[in-house]
Scaffold this motif. Sequence first.
Motif, PDB file in Angstrom:
ATOM      1  N   THR A  93      25.084  -6.063  46.208  1.00 15.15           N
ATOM      2  CA  THR A  93      23.222  -6.340  45.353  1.00 15.15           C
ATOM      3  C   THR A  93      22.965  -7.814  44.757  1.00 15.15           C
ATOM      4  N   PHE A  94      21.721  -7.896  45.450  1.00 11.15           N
ATOM      5  CA  PHE A  94      21.151  -9.464  45.171  1.00 11.15           C
ATOM      6  C   PHE A  94      20.211  -8.574  43.870  1.00 11.15           C
ATOM      7  N   ILE A 125      19.171  -4.526  47.623  1.00  6.90           N
ATOM      8  CA  ILE A 125      21.131  -3.562  47.655  1.00  6.90           C
ATOM      9  C   ILE A 125      20.965  -4.027  49.342  1.00  6.90           C
ATOM     10  N   LEU A 126      21.856  -4.893  50.037  1.00  4.13           N
ATOM     11  CA  LEU A 126      22.322  -4.978  51.395  1.00  4.13           C
ATOM     12  C   LEU A 126      23.834  -4.229  51.674  1.00  4.13           C
ATOM     13  N   THR A 153      24.287 -12.495  42.323  1.00  2.40           N
ATOM     14  CA  THR A 153      24.945 -10.820  42.898  1.00  2.40           C
ATOM     15  C   THR A 153      26.002 -10.810  41.302  1.00  2.40           C
ATOM     16  N   PRO A 154      25.665  -9.786  40.963  1.00  2.29           N
ATOM     17  CA  PRO A 154      26.479  -9.480  39.976  1.00  2.29           C
ATOM     18  C   PRO A 154      28.108  -8.252  40.151  1.00  2.29           C
ATOM     19  N   TYR A 195      24.153 -16.672  51.717  1.00  2.00           N
ATOM     20  CA  TYR A 195      24.046 -15.605  51.339  1.00  2.00           C
ATOM     21  C   TYR A 195      21.876 -15.664  52.223  1.00  2.00           C
ATOM     22  N   VAL A 196      21.965 -17.123  52.177  1.00  4.08           N
ATOM     23  CA  VAL A 196      20.604 -16.980  52.854  1.00  4.08           C
ATOM     24  C   VAL A 196      20.510 -17.936  54.516  1.00  4.08           C
ATOM     25  N   ASP A 197      20.150 -17.194  55.792  1.00  6.07           N
ATOM     26  CA  ASP A 197      20.242 -18.091  56.989  1.00  6.07           C
ATOM     27  C   ASP A 197      18.921 -18.700  57.208  1.00  6.07           C
TER      28      ASP A 197
END
Length: 414
Positions: A93-94, A125-126, A153-154, A195-197
């Motif tokens: 989750t972000f 949510i990924l 992200t929690p 997490y960022v691409d």
Amino acid sequence: MRAWFTGVRRLTALVLTAALQAATATAYAAGAAPDTAPSAARTPGHVVTWGASADRVGDGAADRGYRLVVHTSVAGDDPRIRLSNAFGDRPITFDNVYVGIQEQGAALVRGSNRPLTFGGARTVILPAGATAYSDALPGRLPAAVNLVVSLHTPDAAGPATGHGMAMQTSYATWGDHTAEEDASAWPERIGSWYYVDAVSVRPKAATGAVAVLGDSITDGWQSTADLNRRWPDYLARRLRTAASTVKGVANEGISGNKVLADGAGQSALHRLDRDVLSQPGVRTVFLFEGVNDIKAHTGVTSQDLIAGYREVIRRAHAEGKCVVGATIAPFKGWSEWDEAAEAVRQEVNAFVRDSGEFDAVTDFDRILRSPYDHERVLPFFDGGDHLHPNDKGMQAMADAVDLGSLDCVGTARP
């Protein structure tokens, strides 16, 4: 001079800030459904302005925040970022993702930090293996600017997805400080992206991008960190002032990567779709890999590597992309060099130069080698380990690329 530079940076940031202020940032309690398909068709009209190959980067941790600094190549409207959980084994989750402009270190230009949404929601949510594009932020993102993506992200756990060797300082923290523009809550300096691409924009019509599929040389090892002196960075600088309609550059290099075998990241063949062909606006694939396949004494022959090159060409052509092939640079003096590996390198380079199977060729071997010993890197370009070029070598590589070979609309073969 410092005051002038700061003023220019603030003026650049204001262009983005005005754009971001027009974006809707309504929060929703429930997470948005991710756009799990990484197809370039999901971002019509967009072109990648920054990219970094996804890989596993340790394990994720709950309540972790990241402030990630990335450098744009092409300017355009409606910026979007792509989050990746490609190597995760569970959903992640972000709950807050922001973008702003770097002032200095972890500090952002005042007023530039704005929240992103995903399908209208602030939370996304990924699932394991998924990617998600953010909603577009109306307005313009300049070229050659340090965009800062802050995310929290929690619940992260298990394998984390990111890019290990960023050659760029980013920042991390505990807790959610994504909305804060000062640096006080971001004490931890990190050398990876998490997490960022990808970041994409909508540039003017007919603008495209090149994606470079490579290893540690493309990833920038031995170039100066935080100054964007990888050879694809120098290439982006050339393209900004050139007549070419190719303006975007996605650096899809992974240190230690191979064409044929997984190890340091998935092999080029296994990651081609996700890291290259899925990037929006990519017109040309630039293939510069192979030294790690032949120098590790794995028994890879020239025919093995040529077969891998042919598969990249076939798959890229099937997607309507051109493919530029680059010769493998010399590496005599590196601990894994021997005459057998050198023989394979020479045979592969002969194929790249003479087969006619690539749409164009860049001869990095010729550019980087010493005139006195063609098996060695010219000392002036040697980063010190006899394999990786220094900043001057990186610039020489970029200068060797025929920009016309990247601007190949309509020339890709089926």
